[in-house]
Design a protein around this motif. Structure first.
Motif, short mmCIF file in Angstrom:
data_model
loop_
_atom_site.label_atom_id
_atom_site.label_comp_id
_atom_site.label_asym_id
_atom_site.label_seq_id
_atom_site.Cartn_x
_atom_site.Cartn_y
_atom_site.Cartn_z
N UNK B 100 0.83 -1.22 0.00
CA UNK B 100 0.00 0.00 0.00
C UNK B 100 0.85 1.26 0.00
N UNK B 101 2.06 1.18 0.54
CA UNK B 101 2.91 2.38 0.59
C UNK B 101 4.01 2.38 -0.45
N UNK B 102 3.94 1.46 -1.40
CA UNK B 102 5.04 1.32 -2.36
C UNK B 102 5.35 2.58 -3.14
N UNK B 103 4.30 3.30 -3.50
CA UNK B 103 4.52 4.51 -4.29
C UNK B 103 5.24 5.58 -3.48
N UNK B 104 4.81 5.75 -2.23
CA UNK B 104 5.49 6.75 -1.38
C UNK B 104 6.95 6.35 -1.17
N UNK B 105 7.18 5.04 -1.06
CA UNK B 105 8.53 4.54 -0.82
C UNK B 105 9.47 4.91 -1.97
N UNK B 106 9.06 4.60 -3.20
CA UNK B 106 9.98 4.88 -4.31
C UNK B 106 10.18 6.38 -4.52
N UNK B 107 9.13 7.16 -4.22
CA UNK B 107 9.28 8.60 -4.45
C UNK B 107 10.11 9.28 -3.37
N UNK B 108 9.99 8.79 -2.13
CA UNK B 108 10.85 9.34 -1.07
C UNK B 108 12.30 9.02 -1.39
N UNK B 109 12.54 7.80 -1.88
CA UNK B 109 13.90 7.41 -2.27
C UNK B 109 14.39 8.27 -3.44
N UNK B 110 13.52 8.48 -4.42
CA UNK B 110 13.87 9.28 -5.60
C UNK B 110 14.28 10.69 -5.20
N UNK B 111 13.54 11.27 -4.24
CA UNK B 111 13.87 12.65 -3.83
C UNK B 111 15.15 12.72 -3.01
N UNK B 112 15.60 11.59 -2.49
CA UNK B 112 16.71 11.56 -1.54
C UNK B 112 16.47 12.53 -0.38
N UNK B 113 15.27 12.44 0.17
CA UNK B 113 14.95 13.24 1.35
C UNK B 113 15.54 12.52 2.55
N UNK B 114 16.06 13.32 3.48
CA UNK B 114 16.80 12.76 4.62
C UNK B 114 15.86 12.10 5.64
N UNK B 115 15.45 10.91 5.32
CA UNK B 115 14.60 10.12 6.22
C UNK B 115 15.23 8.73 6.31
N UNK B 116 15.34 8.22 7.52
CA UNK B 116 15.86 6.86 7.70
C UNK B 116 14.68 5.92 7.85
N UNK B 117 14.57 4.99 6.94
CA UNK B 117 13.43 4.07 6.94
C UNK B 117 13.87 2.68 7.36
N UNK B 118 13.25 2.18 8.42
CA UNK B 118 13.54 0.81 8.89
C UNK B 118 12.35 -0.05 8.49
#
Lengths: 186, 286, 378
Positions: B100-118
């Motif tokens: 369900x969150x796959x789209x947000x995941x790839x776009x957060x990665x694409x932006x290289x926004x400083x968030x650490x995701x576990x």
């Protein structure tokens, strides 16, 4: 007094901008003005329609109900909106064949040709048309129309657009002499 | 350095996870990494979505946000962009993050926004009692895959890397010291970091797939992975079919919120003396 | 030319109203006919140190806005029907977690992709009931370009005062229409900001008077270390499955908006005093309606106009009062009777209600409403 305009043509001809400038000019003259539009999904091509209502009083309804002026730059828009015209005047580009089936008073004006050949740029046809509308309707003063054109067109193109507007004013004067004489080609 | 327990809202304990669940191990690893870096508790914000994993934030003594299913990264993006000085961490699960969150995941990665995701990957939807997820290996069982899962699973680390994450690592609830090290490194990367933590769900995955209890599951997890450094010197047959653990990708790049601050500075230099948006707007044409 | 008179588009006026209210954060996704709002925010926000982000979808847009609001910023998103549908889940989240937020919905023809460039007013019920679960909602509907400015500004004040998401419901006509507006002097505007606790000591993020109180809101990152969850929660923000906790929270949230209702209600009326035919409408349909009512009046028909600006909470008493002497109530709207249902429910002193719905993607022509008025006086 309420004056209604309908500007029609195809998408990309800049009729929306012409409508905006007309409304803005009226505001500069201390009148009320409302501009609305309808458009299709196409950014270029397709049909495009802008409407302007100018009045000294409050404008409660923003759309044209029985336009005083219809501008039609394409055959398609002429055929779509021409038959709906009642009391008002149709200003049709001279490239569009005038039809005997459309009863409203009509003047045929070489707007596209003037933009291309006299002003030198096809893209300013909308401003030439604005000059024609402004000149014929006198709904906004020439000074205000010039000021509004300058404030709304892209920077660096002010001079070109003002000359287009003035070419439109001249066409309006010519067309005024046609009025009453129905369906004559200029 | 404060005690580990001081990072928890002890009044909210005990937690709701099953005995033998791996999520506590990951939560503990995150806290130990935060502790090692001595991050200011008041400047850390932890965001989660929905699912077993996402309950972690309720037990942690920071500004915490338990959001809607799959949306943790979108909420976190808002927080980070609004206040770049905060350390923003997302705790999510395999269903929450990759379905369900796959789209947000790839776009957060694409932006290289400083968030650490576990990402706590237990290969199953635990909160809803054991349905297969995009991380359930082909052929394994879930309550909605009673004849075996036909779908292929993601390699989440490859996905993160391809989408633009600048730090990507994987560990497991068996390899705890490694997990802590990797989270610590991820927290120090200025950009989008993703640590996949493979964890055991004995209640649903273990039972459905007859892997056994927590101990058997941990052994099963251990046998399914190989350290990326060791893998380099192993014969291919020893690596085949196994997931790599360790630091898999570390490629620093300019970070989104820092870039945005630069953009603001540039725009404000251009519009020096600008008094605010109210009447200064350029007219918006068609 | 009158001082500061400008030709301005509705979408532009919404944006300028938001900026005047102190907008600091915008997250959105492109969708016709709302996109000008995003474009203008992208251009203007960096100038005042604010942030704009184009998210991957409308779900992410509203989620990012909630995150930014929790971080202490004034946040807004704008969309149209399909995007508004996607925002519904997080709208419920903002409602339950009491996060201030402004959402502009520039309505277009639906359902589904519908007619993207044509107006409609069929999100009225979606705005009220679109998210699951009982939840209070505040919805404002501008009737012209100037009100786009005023009501967007006001939406922020309401959001900040009551810690609620506020929806500004416009439509393609009002959003794209340009008209002459004179904006208020910015020096005279005093936008409100949420009440914050004095110190983290003993902070209970959801402690408030059970009779509709508004809890104090601390920004993230200031040492309060509080928990926000979409689960039902007690005064400390801790998730709770206790029925009494849920009941108390639900009733406080509902009461909060109920108490706000009379304070935020706004409407426009004309010639209602002796009106026998009362036209009730909102948004762009009300423009056609007003034109028709005025024409009928000029012709000696006792027609009156009520245009609602506060759609939700629905102004029951106002509608009942306006229609108390009516022989007939006419409700023109660009849907098949959403407002009419509420008008009927509010009670009209027994006067029958004409559901004048229009669903062809075009604005009412004044003569359509006029004909309905004349039909009623026959």
């Amino acid at each position: 007094m309420r004056v209604e305009f309908r500007l029609s043509g195809s998408g990309g001809q800049g009729l929306l901008l012409a409508g905006i400038v007309l409304a803005e000019a009226a505001i500069l003259d201390d009148k009320n003005a409302v501009q609305t539009q309808s458009y299709g999904p196409e950014a270029r091509g397709g049909s495009s329609k802008a409407e302007v209502v100018i009045s000294d009083e409050d404008i409660d309804y923003p759309k044209a109900t029985d336009p005083d002026y219809l501008l039609a730059l394409t055959a398609e828009s002429y055929k779509s909106y021409g038959p709906l015209m009642g009391k008002g005047l149709i200003i049709v580009d001279s490239s569009v064949p005038v039809s005997a089936d459309i009863a409203a008073r009509t003047v045929s004006v070489p707007i596209l040709e003037t933009a291309r050949d006299k002003v030198g740029k096809k893209v300013v046809a909308n401003i030439v048309a604005l000059g024609v509308l402004g000149g014929l309707s006198k709904a906004a003063t020439r000074t205000s129309l010039e000021a509004a054109v300058k404030s709304r067109v892209p920077k660096g193109t002010e001079e070109l657009n003002v000359s287009a507007l003035r070419a439109g004013f001249e066409l309006a004067e010519l067309a005024a002499s046609q009025r009453g004489a129905r369906k004559t080609q200029a | 350095m404060s005690s580990t327990l001081s990072y928890f809202r002890q009044e909210n304990l005990p937690h709701i996870w099953c005995p033998g669940c791996g999520h506590g191990t990951v939560t503990g690893s995150l806290i130990r990494a935060i502790q090692r870096l001595d991050l200011d508790k008041n400047k850390v914000c932890i965001v989660s979505g929905i699912g077993c994993s996402s309950r972690a934030v309720g037990y942690l003594d920071f500004d915490t946000l338990h959001t809607a299913h799959g949306r943790a990264l979108a909420f976190a993006t808002g927080i980070k962009l609004a206040r770049p000085e905060l350390k923003v961490i997302v705790m999510t699960g395999d269903g929450d993050c990759t379905a369900i969150g796959g789209n947000h995941f790839i776009h957060a990665a694409r932006r290289n926004i400083d968030i650490t995701t576990i990402v706590m990957n237990n290969n199953i939807y635990g909160m809803t009692s054991g349905q297969y997820s995009p991380m359930t290996p082909k052929g394994m069982y879930g309550t909605t895959a009673p004849y075996g899962n036909l779908e292929r699973s993601f390699d989440l680390c490859e996905l993160a890397k391809a989408a633009g994450a600048t730090y990507v690592a994987r560990a497991t609830s068996y390899h705890v010291p490694l997990l802590i090290d990797l989270i610590e490194a991820a927290l120090q990367n200025k950009g989008f970091s993703m640590v996949e933590a493979i964890v055991q769900c004995p209640t649903y995955f273990g039972r459905k797939n007859k892997v056994g209890g927590p101990v058997e599951m941990l052994n099963w997890i251990k046998d399914g992975v190989v350290n990326v450094k060791a893998a380099a010197s192993l014969p291919p047959e020893k690596v085949a079919g196994k997931k790599l653990i360790g630091e898999l990708h570390n490629a620093p790049a300019s970070e989104y919120t820092a870039d945005y601050d630069e953009l603001i500075a540039k725009v404000q230099r251009t519009y020096e003396g600008f008094q605010g948006g109210l009447y200064g707007c350029a007219s918006n044409s068609d | 030319m009158t001082r500061n008179a400008k030709l301005m588009q509705g979408n532009e006026a919404c944006t300028i109203g938001a900026l005047a209210a102190g907008l600091e954060f915008y997250a959105g996704y492109p969708i016709t006919p709302s996109t000008e709002i995003a474009e203008l925010c992208a251009e203007e926000l960096p100038k005042v140190g604010g942030k704009f982000i184009q998210m991957e979808d409308e779900i992410g847009s509203i989620a990012a806005c909630i995150g930014a609001s929790l971080a202490g910023k004034k946040a807004m998103t704008a969309t149209s029907g399909p995007g508004f549908s996607l925002m519904q889940e997080c709208l419920g989240y903002a409602s339950l977690t009491e996060v201030p937020l402004v959402i502009i919905d520039v309505q277009r023809m639906g359902p589904s992709t519908g007619m993207p460039t044509s107006p409609a007013q069929a999100d009225l019920m979606q705005a009220r009931w679109g998210t699951h679960g009982d939840h209070p909602v505040i919805v404002l509907a501008p009737g012209n370009v100037k009100e786009c400015f005023e009501l967007t500004f006001k939406a922020f004040d309401i959001a900040e005062t009551y810690r609620v998401p506020v929806i500004v419901l416009t439509d393609e006509i009002i959003g794209h229409m340009r008209e002459k507006v004179i904006l208020p002097d910015p020096a005279g505007l005093k936008p409100l900001r949420r009440a914050a606790p004095a110190s983290p000591a003993g902070y209970k993020p959801y402690a408030a008077d059970p009779d509709g109180g508004v809890p104090l809101m601390a920004p993230f990152g200031e040492g309060y270390r509080w928990h926000v969850t979409g689960l039902f929660h007690d005064e400390s923000g801790r998730p709770s499955g206790k029925s009494e906790v849920a009941d108390k929270l639900m009733r406080r949230l509902a009461r909060k908006v109920e108490k706000a209702a009379p304070l935020i209600e706004e409407h426009f009326e004309e010639s209602l005093e002796d009106a026998e035919i009362v036209v009730v409408s909102f948004g762009s349909s009300a423009m056609s309606s007003l034109s028709a009512v005025r024409r009928a009046r000029r012709e000696g028909v006792k027609a009156g106009m009520l245009r609602l600006k506060t759609m939700w909470p629905f102004p029951d008493e106002l509608v009942a009062r306006a229609a108390s002497r009516a022989r007939r109530v006419i409700v023109p709207e660009m849907n098949l009777g959403q407002l009419a249902l509420e008008v009927e429910r509010a009670g009209c002193g027994g006067a029958p209600v004409t559901r004048l719905g229009k669903v062809n993607g075009e604005l009412f022509r004044p003569e359509e409403v006029y004909a309905s008025i004349m039909e009623a006086v026959k």
